[in-house]
Scaffold this motif. Sequence first.
Motif, PDB file in Angstrom:
ATOM      1  N   ARG A   8      35.420  48.631  35.822  1.00  0.00           N
ATOM      2  CA  ARG A   8      35.623  47.194  35.706  1.00  0.00           C
ATOM      3  C   ARG A   8      35.184  46.486  36.978  1.00  0.00           C
ATOM      4  O   ARG A   8      35.696  45.432  37.327  1.00  0.00           O
ATOM      5  CB  ARG A   8      37.092  46.903  35.398  1.00  0.00           C
ATOM      6  N   ALA A   9      34.244  47.071  37.675  1.00  0.00           N
ATOM      7  CA  ALA A   9      33.769  46.455  38.912  1.00  0.00           C
ATOM      8  C   ALA A   9      32.702  45.410  38.651  1.00  0.00           C
ATOM      9  O   ALA A   9      32.386  44.601  39.504  1.00  0.00           O
ATOM     10  CB  ALA A   9      33.214  47.529  39.846  1.00  0.00           C
ATOM     11  N   VAL A  81      45.520  42.245  32.855  1.00  0.00           N
ATOM     12  CA  VAL A  81      45.067  41.132  33.695  1.00  0.00           C
ATOM     13  C   VAL A  81      44.963  41.522  35.166  1.00  0.00           C
ATOM     14  O   VAL A  81      44.667  40.675  36.009  1.00  0.00           O
ATOM     15  CB  VAL A  81      46.017  39.918  33.552  1.00  0.00           C
ATOM     16  N   ALA A  82      45.179  42.784  35.489  1.00  0.00           N
ATOM     17  CA  ALA A  82      45.287  43.218  36.884  1.00  0.00           C
ATOM     18  C   ALA A  82      44.074  42.867  37.734  1.00  0.00           C
ATOM     19  O   ALA A  82      44.210  42.563  38.926  1.00  0.00           O
ATOM     20  CB  ALA A  82      45.539  44.730  36.938  1.00  0.00           C
ATOM     21  N   ASP A  83      42.883  42.899  37.172  1.00  0.00           N
ATOM     22  CA  ASP A  83      41.672  42.655  37.963  1.00  0.00           C
ATOM     23  C   ASP A  83      41.221  41.202  37.930  1.00  0.00           C
ATOM     24  O   ASP A  83      40.161  40.864  38.462  1.00  0.00           O
ATOM     25  CB  ASP A  83      40.537  43.549  37.462  1.00  0.00           C
ATOM     26  N   LEU A  84      41.984  40.315  37.313  1.00  0.00           N
ATOM     27  CA  LEU A  84      41.591  38.918  37.157  1.00  0.00           C
ATOM     28  C   LEU A  84      42.229  38.034  38.222  1.00  0.00           C
ATOM     29  O   LEU A  84      43.373  38.266  38.626  1.00  0.00           O
ATOM     30  CB  LEU A  84      41.989  38.413  35.766  1.00  0.00           C
ATOM     31  N   GLY A 118      32.931  32.588  41.346  1.00  0.00           N
ATOM     32  CA  GLY A 118      33.019  34.037  41.406  1.00  0.00           C
ATOM     33  C   GLY A 118      34.363  34.615  41.024  1.00  0.00           C
ATOM     34  O   GLY A 118      34.600  35.815  41.180  1.00  0.00           O
ATOM     35  N   GLU A 119      35.268  33.775  40.514  1.00  0.00           N
ATOM     36  CA  GLU A 119      36.581  34.263  40.104  1.00  0.00           C
ATOM     37  C   GLU A 119      36.528  34.813  38.683  1.00  0.00           C
ATOM     38  O   GLU A 119      35.787  34.317  37.837  1.00  0.00           O
ATOM     39  CB  GLU A 119      37.618  33.131  40.207  1.00  0.00           C
ATOM     40  N   ARG A 120      37.324  35.829  38.424  1.00  0.00           N
ATOM     41  CA  ARG A 120      37.361  36.462  37.106  1.00  0.00           C
ATOM     42  C   ARG A 120      38.492  35.845  36.296  1.00  0.00           C
ATOM     43  O   ARG A 120      39.618  35.724  36.771  1.00  0.00           O
ATOM     44  CB  ARG A 120      37.555  37.972  37.278  1.00  0.00           C
ATOM     45  N   VAL A 121      38.175  35.466  35.048  1.00  0.00           N
ATOM     46  CA  VAL A 121      39.077  34.653  34.237  1.00  0.00           C
ATOM     47  C   VAL A 121      39.387  35.347  32.918  1.00  0.00           C
ATOM     48  O   VAL A 121      38.501  35.923  32.282  1.00  0.00           O
ATOM     49  CB  VAL A 121      38.448  33.266  33.955  1.00  0.00           C
ATOM     50  N   GLY A 122      40.638  35.276  32.502  1.00  0.00           N
ATOM     51  CA  GLY A 122      41.039  35.800  31.204  1.00  0.00           C
ATOM     52  C   GLY A 122      41.871  34.784  30.445  1.00  0.00           C
ATOM     53  O   GLY A 122      42.537  33.927  31.044  1.00  0.00           O
TER      54      GLY A 122
END
Length: 254
Positions: A8-9, A81-84, A118-122
């Motif tokens: 998930r990188a 959601v850990a990587d978001l 550059g932020e990861r969104v869920g």
Amino acid sequence: MGRASKGRATAITAPVIILVRPQLGENIGMAARAMLNCGLSTLRLVSPRDGWPNDRAQRAASGADVVLEGAEVFDTVQAAVADLERVVATTARNRELSQRILTPRRAALEMRGWLGQGERVGILFGPERTGLENDDMVHADTALSIPLNPQFSSLNIAQAVLLVAYEWATAGDTTPVSRMAEHATRPATKEELQNLFDHLERALDQSGFLRNKDMRPSMVLNLKALLQRAEMTEQEARTFHGVIKFLSKNKHEE
């Protein structure tokens, strides 16, 4: 239940859709279809009731296989959601929690801004019967509420995904709000419209329609403005020339 074994990188350039404890495979499939319609393809499932993979989801997806094949499964919302960096939770009810509540349209704009930085969104969607619980909502920093009929605001999970995904898609869409159909000829030029009006004016003079000298200037201006507002195509202008010619010929033969 374990998560799918994939890294998930990779940077995420669109929101991740997270279905929390979905109950029906059909709804998962229809949600996947809605996602792909709107250009979204990253799906995460939290404890789907009927397990995963699911044949009913496959059938209901109507070809959105890329979404289902890439779906990841998690035991908890926390793991999903850990990587978001940003999580938006959909809700139809007032909660005890103090959170910003956005419309889908506003949320779509903000999500595009976050992703652009550059932020990861869920986006979290709750189970069909109950929606998200407070224990799920605490993993989100923002809430999203779809403004519907307050006397009947019930949506199934696939409908909710479609509405939110559509707002996401349209927030970045550059399609003109108005355009000619694909098969239409090009718009008429101003010169072509002037030639058409000159033809029409001659025919009206010959017919006697513009015989009132006092009213003639305003009638001419109104007719010219009418042709400009019509947004005629080049083909329509040529057709109109033919109509004027035909009517003038019949008038002369009477």
